[in-house]
Design a protein around this motif. Structure first.
Motif, PDB file in Angstrom:
ATOM      1  N   TYR A  66       0.828  -1.191   0.000  1.00  0.00           N
ATOM      2  CA  TYR A  66       0.000   0.000   0.000  1.00  0.00           C
ATOM      3  C   TYR A  66       0.874   1.256   0.000  1.00  0.00           C
ATOM      4  O   TYR A  66       2.001   1.234   0.509  1.00  0.00           O
ATOM      5  CB  TYR A  66      -0.904   0.016   1.230  1.00  0.00           C
ATOM      6  CG  TYR A  66      -1.988  -1.036   1.215  1.00  0.00           C
ATOM      7  CD1 TYR A  66      -3.173  -0.841   0.507  1.00  0.00           C
ATOM      8  CD2 TYR A  66      -1.837  -2.231   1.921  1.00  0.00           C
ATOM      9  CE1 TYR A  66      -4.178  -1.800   0.506  1.00  0.00           C
ATOM     10  CE2 TYR A  66      -2.830  -3.201   1.926  1.00  0.00           C
ATOM     11  CZ  TYR A  66      -3.994  -2.986   1.210  1.00  0.00           C
ATOM     12  OH  TYR A  66      -4.980  -3.937   1.204  1.00  0.00           O
ATOM     13  N   PRO A  67       0.362   2.362  -0.535  1.00  0.00           N
ATOM     14  CA  PRO A  67       1.140   3.604  -0.538  1.00  0.00           C
ATOM     15  C   PRO A  67       1.349   4.116   0.885  1.00  0.00           C
ATOM     16  O   PRO A  67       0.446   4.030   1.716  1.00  0.00           O
ATOM     17  CB  PRO A  67       0.285   4.569  -1.356  1.00  0.00           C
ATOM     18  CG  PRO A  67      -1.099   4.009  -1.275  1.00  0.00           C
ATOM     19  CD  PRO A  67      -0.948   2.522  -1.194  1.00  0.00           C
ATOM     20  N   PRO A  68       2.508   4.658   1.180  1.00  0.00           N
ATOM     21  CA  PRO A  68       2.791   5.118   2.547  1.00  0.00           C
ATOM     22  C   PRO A  68       1.811   6.186   3.006  1.00  0.00           C
ATOM     23  O   PRO A  68       1.461   7.091   2.258  1.00  0.00           O
ATOM     24  CB  PRO A  68       4.216   5.686   2.434  1.00  0.00           C
ATOM     25  CG  PRO A  68       4.794   5.044   1.220  1.00  0.00           C
ATOM     26  CD  PRO A  68       3.660   4.836   0.274  1.00  0.00           C
ATOM     27  N   GLU A  69       1.379   6.041   4.246  1.00  0.00           N
ATOM     28  CA  GLU A  69       0.592   7.082   4.901  1.00  0.00           C
ATOM     29  C   GLU A  69       1.435   7.786   5.961  1.00  0.00           C
ATOM     30  O   GLU A  69       1.153   8.910   6.335  1.00  0.00           O
ATOM     31  CB  GLU A  69      -0.673   6.484   5.529  1.00  0.00           C
ATOM     32  CG  GLU A  69      -1.652   5.935   4.500  1.00  0.00           C
ATOM     33  CD  GLU A  69      -3.009   5.580   5.087  1.00  0.00           C
ATOM     34  OE1 GLU A  69      -3.239   5.892   6.279  1.00  0.00           O
ATOM     35  OE2 GLU A  69      -3.822   5.005   4.358  1.00  0.00           O
ATOM     36  N   ASP A  70       2.446   7.092   6.449  1.00  0.00           N
ATOM     37  CA  ASP A  70       3.368   7.665   7.429  1.00  0.00           C
ATOM     38  C   ASP A  70       4.773   7.220   7.031  1.00  0.00           C
ATOM     39  O   ASP A  70       5.329   6.294   7.621  1.00  0.00           O
ATOM     40  CB  ASP A  70       3.030   7.193   8.839  1.00  0.00           C
ATOM     41  CG  ASP A  70       3.952   7.795   9.887  1.00  0.00           C
ATOM     42  OD1 ASP A  70       4.734   8.705   9.537  1.00  0.00           O
ATOM     43  OD2 ASP A  70       3.916   7.354  11.043  1.00  0.00           O
ATOM     44  N   PRO A  71       5.351   7.840   5.996  1.00  0.00           N
ATOM     45  CA  PRO A  71       6.636   7.368   5.475  1.00  0.00           C
ATOM     46  C   PRO A  71       7.786   7.465   6.463  1.00  0.00           C
ATOM     47  O   PRO A  71       8.838   6.869   6.242  1.00  0.00           O
ATOM     48  CB  PRO A  71       6.876   8.278   4.261  1.00  0.00           C
ATOM     49  CG  PRO A  71       6.040   9.486   4.515  1.00  0.00           C
ATOM     50  CD  PRO A  71       4.846   9.008   5.269  1.00  0.00           C
ATOM     51  N   ASP A  72       7.589   8.181   7.553  1.00  0.00           N
ATOM     52  CA  ASP A  72       8.676   8.390   8.514  1.00  0.00           C
ATOM     53  C   ASP A  72       8.606   7.436   9.698  1.00  0.00           C
ATOM     54  O   ASP A  72       9.180   7.707  10.748  1.00  0.00           O
ATOM     55  CB  ASP A  72       8.655   9.837   9.017  1.00  0.00           C
ATOM     56  CG  ASP A  72       8.928  10.851   7.916  1.00  0.00           C
ATOM     57  OD1 ASP A  72       9.626  10.488   6.951  1.00  0.00           O
ATOM     58  OD2 ASP A  72       8.433  11.987   8.015  1.00  0.00           O
ATOM     59  N   TRP A  73       7.928   6.307   9.563  1.00  0.00           N
ATOM     60  CA  TRP A  73       7.788   5.410  10.714  1.00  0.00           C
ATOM     61  C   TRP A  73       9.139   4.913  11.216  1.00  0.00           C
ATOM     62  O   TRP A  73       9.291   4.591  12.397  1.00  0.00           O
ATOM     63  CB  TRP A  73       6.875   4.234  10.381  1.00  0.00           C
ATOM     64  CG  TRP A  73       7.477   3.172   9.499  1.00  0.00           C
ATOM     65  CD1 TRP A  73       7.409   3.111   8.138  1.00  0.00           C
ATOM     66  CD2 TRP A  73       8.226   2.031   9.917  1.00  0.00           C
ATOM     67  NE1 TRP A  73       8.075   2.002   7.677  1.00  0.00           N
ATOM     68  CE2 TRP A  73       8.586   1.316   8.742  1.00  0.00           C
ATOM     69  CE3 TRP A  73       8.639   1.534  11.155  1.00  0.00           C
ATOM     70  CZ2 TRP A  73       9.333   0.139   8.787  1.00  0.00           C
ATOM     71  CZ3 TRP A  73       9.387   0.359  11.193  1.00  0.00           C
ATOM     72  CH2 TRP A  73       9.725  -0.317  10.022  1.00  0.00           C
ATOM     73  N   ARG A  74      10.128   4.861  10.329  1.00  0.00           N
ATOM     74  CA  ARG A  74      11.465   4.414  10.727  1.00  0.00           C
ATOM     75  C   ARG A  74      12.291   5.509  11.397  1.00  0.00           C
ATOM     76  O   ARG A  74      13.327   5.222  11.992  1.00  0.00           O
ATOM     77  CB  ARG A  74      12.241   3.912   9.512  1.00  0.00           C
ATOM     78  CG  ARG A  74      11.761   2.572   8.962  1.00  0.00           C
ATOM     79  CD  ARG A  74      12.604   2.174   7.760  1.00  0.00           C
ATOM     80  NE  ARG A  74      12.300   0.846   7.290  1.00  0.00           N
ATOM     81  CZ  ARG A  74      12.901  -0.265   7.716  1.00  0.00           C
ATOM     82  NH1 ARG A  74      13.861  -0.182   8.623  1.00  0.00           N
ATOM     83  NH2 ARG A  74      12.563  -1.436   7.244  1.00  0.00           N
ATOM     84  N   VAL A  75      11.851   6.743  11.281  1.00  0.00           N
ATOM     85  CA  VAL A  75      12.645   7.863  11.788  1.00  0.00           C
ATOM     86  C   VAL A  75      12.620   7.852  13.317  1.00  0.00           C
ATOM     87  O   VAL A  75      11.544   7.827  13.934  1.00  0.00           O
ATOM     88  CB  VAL A  75      12.096   9.202  11.270  1.00  0.00           C
ATOM     89  CG1 VAL A  75      12.858  10.372  11.880  1.00  0.00           C
ATOM     90  CG2 VAL A  75      12.165   9.235   9.745  1.00  0.00           C
ATOM     91  N   PRO A  76      13.778   7.864  13.963  1.00  0.00           N
ATOM     92  CA  PRO A  76      13.808   7.858  15.433  1.00  0.00           C
ATOM     93  C   PRO A  76      13.145   9.096  16.019  1.00  0.00           C
ATOM     94  O   PRO A  76      13.054  10.144  15.385  1.00  0.00           O
ATOM     95  CB  PRO A  76      15.310   7.829  15.757  1.00  0.00           C
ATOM     96  CG  PRO A  76      15.957   7.279  14.527  1.00  0.00           C
ATOM     97  CD  PRO A  76      15.127   7.775  13.375  1.00  0.00           C
TER      98      PRO A  76
END
Length: 262
Positions: A197-207
């Motif tokens: 699915y297209p990202p809705e929260d692309p920064d989930w990996r960002v600390p």
């Protein structure tokens, strides 16, 4: 993470596992738990009319119990997507037969993979701290098995263990075993993207932004509270052969339309 040019259409989801999939410690005002699987189902339901969802997870379950109590039930439902996360509780036991854990996980995957369009496995997140370091070899042995089984059976793997953001203690509840609401939100996004699915929260990996660490006294008070409220009861259950999930039913035992779009 790569996404498909055309987002997929999934009409049903069944989640299999333990407390991580049940949703602890994403606590709602009514005292129930939400968690990443519910959040994922909410997103999928918003895209597909008549979407159905079951969550068979029960806190405290070992991989043997997951195989015995959940796998056949999930396979019989024949959903589009099945998520399977299990075995981590076994690795945290003082005595753990990793050969048996791998064999049981293999049994689960071999039964579930042909029963759905897409099986999703995970490398579970690990909180920074001495507990992780003590059990890291077992966890990594488990995750190596996950990767191998995924390759053999066409399953997707969500690598939460390899995401530094999810090791941040601030994303873990006071019991130091379960993610907070923000942690579960990030997991839901990770699974969502892995499914294409297209990202809705692309920064989930960002600390999370850096903050000053708590002072010595604050840490000692937190340690004492953790030991009193969580560690000692956990040890007591281990010594008496009890589990936090004893007698507890599956969270959502039937594959039914899911309409909670809040």
């Amino acid at each position: 993470m790569q996404t498909n040019p055309t987002p997929p259409t999934h009409t049903s989801l069944v989640a299999v596992g333990d407390s991580f999939t049940e949703g602890m410690s994403d606590l709602l005002p009514d005292g129930s738990y939400r968690g990443w699987a519910d959040l994922l189902a909410t997103r999928m339901a918003a895209r597909t009319s008549g979407f159905r969802y079951a969550n068979l997870a029960v806190r405290g379950k070992l991989i043997r119990q997951i195989v015995d109590e959940q796998v056949e039930v999930a396979a019989a439902m024949r959903p589009d997507v099945i998520t399977l996360v299990g075995g981590l509780n076994d690795t945290l036991r003082p005595k753990c037969d990793m050969v048996r854990v791998r064999d049981l996980l293999t049994e689960a995957v071999e039964r579930l993979a042909p029963s759905c369009e897409q099986l999703v496995l995970m490398r579970s997140p690990g909180r920074q701290g001495p507990v992780l370091e003590r059990f890291r070899p077992r966890m990594e042995e488990l995750f190596a098995c996950v990767d191998e089984l995924a390759g053999k059976h066409g399953a997707l793997v969500v690598d939460l263990y390899g995401a530094p953001s999810l090791s941040d203690p601030r994303l873990w509840d006071v019991d130091r075993l379960h993610l907070t609401a923000d942690g579960h939100r990030r997991v839901a996004e990770a699974v969502w993207q892995t499914l294409g699915y297209p990202p809705e929260d692309p920064d989930w990996r960002v600390p999370m932004p850096a903050t000053l660490p708590p002072g010595w006294m604050t840490r000692r008070v937190a340690d004492a509270r953790f030991a009193r409220q969580h560690l000692l009861p956990w040890i007591g259950r281990r010594l008496t052969g009890r589990s936090s999930g004893d007698g507890r039913p599956a969270k959502r035992p039937e594959l039914l339309p899911y309409e909670d779009l809040a």
